[in-house]
Design a protein around this motif. Structure first.
Motif, short mmCIF file in Angstrom:
data_model
loop_
_atom_site.label_atom_id
_atom_site.label_comp_id
_atom_site.label_asym_id
_atom_site.label_seq_id
_atom_site.Cartn_x
_atom_site.Cartn_y
_atom_site.Cartn_z
N SER A 107 3.97 -1.57 -3.73
CA SER A 107 2.35 -1.19 -4.23
C SER A 107 1.65 -2.49 -3.35
O SER A 107 2.33 -3.41 -3.30
N PRO A 108 0.39 -2.15 -3.17
CA PRO A 108 -0.46 -3.41 -2.53
C PRO A 108 -0.44 -4.55 -3.40
O PRO A 108 -0.34 -5.80 -3.07
N ALA A 109 -0.24 -4.61 -4.68
CA ALA A 109 -0.02 -5.78 -5.43
C ALA A 109 1.23 -6.43 -5.45
O ALA A 109 1.18 -7.43 -5.15
N GLU A 110 2.35 -5.86 -5.09
CA GLU A 110 3.54 -6.36 -4.86
C GLU A 110 3.58 -6.98 -3.38
O GLU A 110 4.16 -8.08 -3.36
N ILE A 111 3.08 -6.26 -2.45
CA ILE A 111 2.90 -7.05 -1.30
C ILE A 111 2.04 -8.16 -1.30
O ILE A 111 2.28 -9.06 -0.75
N ALA A 112 0.83 -7.87 -2.05
CA ALA A 112 0.12 -9.41 -2.24
C ALA A 112 0.76 -10.48 -2.89
O ALA A 112 0.49 -11.58 -2.48
N ALA A 113 1.64 -10.12 -3.79
CA ALA A 113 2.44 -11.35 -4.60
C ALA A 113 3.36 -11.83 -3.61
O ALA A 113 3.62 -13.08 -3.54
N ARG A 114 3.77 -11.11 -2.50
CA ARG A 114 4.83 -11.73 -1.63
C ARG A 114 4.19 -12.69 -0.79
O ARG A 114 5.03 -13.57 -0.03
N VAL A 115 2.96 -12.45 -0.17
CA VAL A 115 2.36 -12.96 0.72
C VAL A 115 1.03 -13.71 0.37
O VAL A 115 0.29 -14.50 1.14
N ASP A 116 0.97 -14.18 -0.85
CA ASP A 116 -0.13 -14.79 -1.48
C ASP A 116 -1.49 -14.03 -0.81
O ASP A 116 -2.58 -14.85 -0.68
N TRP A 117 -1.76 -12.79 -1.04
CA TRP A 117 -2.87 -12.07 -0.84
C TRP A 117 -3.47 -11.74 -2.06
O TRP A 117 -2.85 -11.54 -3.00
N PRO A 119 -4.80 -8.10 -4.30
CA PRO A 119 -4.47 -6.87 -4.11
C PRO A 119 -5.37 -6.08 -3.25
O PRO A 119 -5.02 -5.45 -2.40
N ASP A 120 -6.65 -6.33 -3.26
CA ASP A 120 -7.62 -5.81 -2.57
C ASP A 120 -7.43 -6.01 -0.83
O ASP A 120 -7.47 -4.83 -0.32
N TYR A 121 -7.03 -7.31 -0.56
CA TYR A 121 -6.99 -7.52 0.60
C TYR A 121 -5.55 -6.81 1.37
O TYR A 121 -5.36 -6.27 2.33
N ALA A 122 -4.53 -6.76 0.41
CA ALA A 122 -3.31 -6.01 0.62
C ALA A 122 -3.74 -4.84 1.03
O ALA A 122 -2.89 -4.01 1.86
N ALA A 123 -4.31 -4.01 0.22
CA ALA A 123 -4.53 -2.52 0.32
C ALA A 123 -5.42 -2.36 1.66
O ALA A 123 -4.93 -1.47 2.22
N ARG A 124 -6.22 -3.30 1.95
CA ARG A 124 -7.03 -3.08 3.43
C ARG A 124 -6.11 -3.34 4.27
O ARG A 124 -6.05 -2.62 5.34
N MET A 125 -5.08 -4.28 4.39
CA MET A 125 -4.18 -4.64 5.37
C MET A 125 -3.19 -3.44 5.49
O MET A 125 -2.82 -2.96 6.87
N VAL A 126 -2.82 -2.81 4.36
CA VAL A 126 -1.96 -1.44 4.52
C VAL A 126 -2.74 -0.49 5.25
O VAL A 126 -2.11 0.06 6.23
N GLU A 127 -3.76 -0.19 5.00
CA GLU A 127 -4.80 0.86 5.71
C GLU A 127 -4.92 0.34 7.27
O GLU A 127 -4.84 1.29 8.19
N TYR A 128 -5.10 -0.84 7.43
CA TYR A 128 -5.36 -1.01 9.04
C TYR A 128 -4.11 -0.96 9.54
O TYR A 128 -4.05 -0.60 10.83
N GLY A 129 -2.80 -1.58 8.83
CA GLY A 129 -1.42 -1.32 9.48
C GLY A 129 -1.26 0.18 9.76
O GLY A 129 -0.53 0.53 10.80
#
Length: 141
Positions: A107-117, A119-129
């Motif tokens: 989930s975006p929250a799990e990705i955010a936890a891995r790279v210190d982002w 959750p909102d920024y992680a969701a935007r990065m997923v969309e951009y990716g």
């Protein structure tokens, strides 16, 4: 004739291997593993008169302000381009990790936890990716 060479120790610390005879070249393979020798031990510590000053791409050695501005601007642009490219790769990786077709999708929250982002920024990065991956599949860029 027995080999009179002293045993050699390789990087793994194994003993008992003898040095190859000067007349028979050792060919790496199953019978003759490649041996790596340890570097020679220093018997003294080299003297350092004073610590070396830090250097940043030798910018501190440029006396001409115009040349310093040109070179530092060139470096700034190169680092900016590298940072943008690295961000694109982060976004692609985030999109791939969040891909729901993966059995281990995050989930975006799990990705955010891995790279210190956040959750909102992680969701935007997923969309951009995802948009970068779509462009890549369509042959754009």
């Amino acid at each position: 004739m027995p080999d009179r060479h002293s045993p050699v120790s390789d990087q793994s610390g194994q003993h008992g291997q003898s040095t190859p005879s000067p007349t028979a070249p050792a060919v790496p393979g199953p019978a003759n593993p490649v041996r790596r020798l340890r570097p020679a031990q220093l018997l003294f510590e080299p003297q350092a008169d004073e610590p070396e000053p830090e250097r940043f791409f030798d910018l501190e050695s440029i006396d001409d302000p115009a040349e310093l501005l040109r070179r530092s601007t060139e470096l700034t642009l190169a680092f900016r381009a590298a940072a943008e490219r690295a961000t694109d790769f982060q976004a692609i990786a985030a999109a791939q990790l969040a891909d729901t077709r993966r059995f281990d999708a995050l989930s975006p929250a799990e990705i955010a936890a891995r790279v210190d982002w956040t959750p909102d920024y992680a969701a935007r990065m997923v969309e951009y990716g995802q948009s970068l991956l779509k462009q890549h599949r369509n042959g754009e860029r």
